[in-house]
Design an enzyme around this catalytic site. Sequence first.
Site, PDB file in Angstrom:
ATOM      1  N   LYS A  23      14.718  -8.546 -12.018  1.00 45.68           N
ATOM      2  CA  LYS A  23      13.771  -7.958 -11.593  1.00 45.68           C
ATOM      3  C   LYS A  23      13.782  -6.361 -11.643  1.00 45.68           C
ATOM      4  O   LYS A  23      12.673  -5.683 -12.323  1.00 45.68           O
ATOM      5  CB  LYS A  23      13.529  -8.332 -10.311  1.00 45.68           C
ATOM      6  CG  LYS A  23      12.090  -7.849  -9.626  1.00 45.68           C
ATOM      7  CD  LYS A  23      11.493  -8.713  -8.428  1.00 45.68           C
ATOM      8  CE  LYS A  23      12.193  -8.611  -7.243  1.00 45.68           C
ATOM      9  NZ  LYS A  23      11.496  -7.287  -6.362  1.00 45.68           N
ATOM     10  N   ARG A  28      11.862  -1.526 -14.499  1.00 46.64           N
ATOM     11  CA  ARG A  28      12.254  -0.256 -15.154  1.00 46.64           C
ATOM     12  C   ARG A  28      12.113  -0.211 -16.668  1.00 46.64           C
ATOM     13  O   ARG A  28      11.430   0.830 -17.096  1.00 46.64           O
ATOM     14  CB  ARG A  28      13.800   0.139 -14.823  1.00 46.64           C
ATOM     15  CG  ARG A  28      14.020   0.615 -13.152  1.00 46.64           C
ATOM     16  CD  ARG A  28      15.267   0.304 -12.934  1.00 46.64           C
ATOM     17  NE  ARG A  28      15.808   0.813 -11.615  1.00 46.64           N
ATOM     18  CZ  ARG A  28      15.203   0.185 -10.316  1.00 46.64           C
ATOM     19  NH1 ARG A  28      14.928  -0.888 -10.347  1.00 46.64           N
ATOM     20  NH2 ARG A  28      15.749   0.803  -9.429  1.00 46.64           N
ATOM     21  N   GLY A  96       7.366  -3.527  -3.848  1.00 41.41           N
ATOM     22  CA  GLY A  96       8.165  -2.133  -3.244  1.00 41.41           C
ATOM     23  C   GLY A  96       8.677  -1.361  -4.434  1.00 41.41           C
ATOM     24  O   GLY A  96       8.456  -0.132  -4.513  1.00 41.41           O
ATOM     25  N   ARG A 124       5.028  -1.564   4.635  1.00 43.19           N
ATOM     26  CA  ARG A 124       6.400  -1.004   4.431  1.00 43.19           C
ATOM     27  C   ARG A 124       6.475   0.542   4.270  1.00 43.19           C
ATOM     28  O   ARG A 124       5.598   1.285   3.926  1.00 43.19           O
ATOM     29  CB  ARG A 124       6.844  -1.511   3.038  1.00 43.19           C
ATOM     30  CG  ARG A 124       6.771  -3.139   3.381  1.00 43.19           C
ATOM     31  CD  ARG A 124       7.302  -3.714   2.053  1.00 43.19           C
ATOM     32  NE  ARG A 124       8.776  -3.626   1.633  1.00 43.19           N
ATOM     33  CZ  ARG A 124       9.411  -3.917   0.776  1.00 43.19           C
ATOM     34  NH1 ARG A 124       8.783  -4.637  -0.065  1.00 43.19           N
ATOM     35  NH2 ARG A 124      10.835  -3.592   0.406  1.00 43.19           N
ATOM     36  N   GLN A 171      15.574   2.504  -4.823  1.00 42.52           N
ATOM     37  CA  GLN A 171      14.205   2.606  -4.858  1.00 42.52           C
ATOM     38  C   GLN A 171      13.858   4.414  -4.603  1.00 42.52           C
ATOM     39  O   GLN A 171      13.259   4.893  -5.360  1.00 42.52           O
ATOM     40  CB  GLN A 171      13.229   1.843  -4.216  1.00 42.52           C
ATOM     41  CG  GLN A 171      13.268   0.573  -4.588  1.00 42.52           C
ATOM     42  CD  GLN A 171      12.332  -0.618  -3.630  1.00 42.52           C
ATOM     43  OE1 GLN A 171      11.834  -0.035  -2.698  1.00 42.52           O
ATOM     44  NE2 GLN A 171      12.228  -1.754  -4.047  1.00 42.52           N
ATOM     45  N   ASP A 318      19.651  -8.048  -1.006  1.00 43.48           N
ATOM     46  CA  ASP A 318      18.672  -9.098  -1.228  1.00 43.48           C
ATOM     47  C   ASP A 318      19.084 -10.532  -0.971  1.00 43.48           C
ATOM     48  O   ASP A 318      18.344 -11.222  -0.876  1.00 43.48           O
ATOM     49  CB  ASP A 318      17.986  -8.710  -2.630  1.00 43.48           C
ATOM     50  CG  ASP A 318      17.228  -7.487  -2.695  1.00 43.48           C
ATOM     51  OD1 ASP A 318      16.697  -7.110  -1.725  1.00 43.48           O
ATOM     52  OD2 ASP A 318      16.910  -7.171  -3.813  1.00 43.48           O
ATOM     53  N   ARG A 349      13.677  -9.359   7.432  1.00 43.56           N
ATOM     54  CA  ARG A 349      14.409 -10.724   6.982  1.00 43.56           C
ATOM     55  C   ARG A 349      15.386 -11.049   8.264  1.00 43.56           C
ATOM     56  O   ARG A 349      15.841 -12.174   8.051  1.00 43.56           O
ATOM     57  CB  ARG A 349      15.072 -10.219   5.654  1.00 43.56           C
ATOM     58  CG  ARG A 349      14.106 -10.549   4.598  1.00 43.56           C
ATOM     59  CD  ARG A 349      14.643 -10.361   3.345  1.00 43.56           C
ATOM     60  NE  ARG A 349      13.885 -10.638   2.294  1.00 43.56           N
ATOM     61  CZ  ARG A 349      13.562 -10.221   0.885  1.00 43.56           C
ATOM     62  NH1 ARG A 349      14.588  -9.344   0.489  1.00 43.56           N
ATOM     63  NH2 ARG A 349      12.777 -10.345   0.208  1.00 43.56           N
TER      64      ARG A 349
END
Length: 445
Positions: A23, A28, A96, A124, A171, A318, A349
Amino acid sequence: MADIITIHSGNALKGHCHVPGDKSISHRAVMFAAIADGRSRVRGFLDGGDCRSTIHVMRGLGVEVDQRSATDVIIHGMGLDGFQEPKDVLDCGNSGTTIRLLTGLLSGQKFVSVLNGSEQIRRRPMGRVADPLRKMGAQIYGRQDGKLAPLTIVPSKLRSMEYTLPVASAQVKSCILLAGLYAGGLTIVHEPGPARDHTERMLQAMGAPIQVLGRTVHSERPEEPLKPLDITVPGDISSAAFLLVAASITPDSSITIQDVGINATRTGIVDALSEMGANIRYRNEGEAAGEPLANLVVETAQMRGATFGGERIVTMIDELPILAVAATQAEGRTIVRDAQELRVKETDRIATTVSELRKMGARIQATEDGFIVDGPTPLYGATVDSHDDHRLAMALAVAGLIAKGGTTIHNAHVTADSFPGFEATLRALGAVVQESGEAIERLSN
Ligand code: S3P
């Protein structure tokens, strides 16, 4: 995509499979190809909801993106200054990565743009990208003191800066490095932990003046146009993680996941599971898209609890919901700490993983910055909810593979945000997965 799935335990998992493209790399590839000069081709693209949002936004900026098939994408690069003023708000959906990287990329453009997204995205934190960009001279406006989307970006002249990231976040790092391509002078970013480095690798391969010196990265405006890409994206280790745990905890299982990216900034989960006693081996190591990859062979193993914290957490951030599932089957106590970032992911989470796994009988408790799991515990089928969080949906499905009785997951369509074909992949390996409920196509942008 079915909205409700029911998983039944009992079958061993066997065979070979692939997981969809990574992902982070897929996002990118499309964004960076858009600012290159010329035509790029990206094979193995992740055709999931989040990456579709990136394509949608790029088209909104006037970029021609031709999705020849789900995973084969042609991008007609417009050069560093070729974007067109968008005619509408740019909708980043649930992604995000899209909104945060784009905030950096759009800060140095000569037009006004507005970035928005789903209700989840609007909750967020965006101050982590907007604040450092403002230090570079960017004019960014948003709700609640400029910290929440929608974000409005007004043209301004960017200047370089030296910045230490307050949290290890790829990020945020990527956002600043992208803005650095449009700033006068050298932008210097120091990172506190080993956040994923796909941006640095890809931009370097395209000829951008990105320099990596340990935990410090430099970025500046390229003198030459960026070279287009011709790459095949490796399989996503974050998706493979669900299958690694599934095979580790389901009795008599033995599977091979082919062509998975094993970039060291992403393999924290393999190290963590191995430390817990999992039997995972790399085979046929190679390289694709400037990234290391391998086949991952995994067999059922008896696992034991372990403690995880410190800077390695960013390399498996993650994967912590699925690590919690593994921990329910491990002998002894597993402690995850220093993972407060989990609270600002698609959902909180820590809270959602704990509340849903408890419904299945897990002995798990939340802490401020992680969770504690005691095992091994028999799990029981229950009705659980994804809370619209793809990684939680898949973690619960894996828990269902060893639970007594059926496990029914509501709002399960979100698995396709990052792992389209998740249910079919489990089924092909031997799991019993039923899909029901209204078919949902939420990934249309
Ligand atoms: C990502 C970085 C991570 C990760 C997310 C993807 C990326 O977020 O959790 O799923 O592609 O750069 P943070 O940078 O906020 O840690």
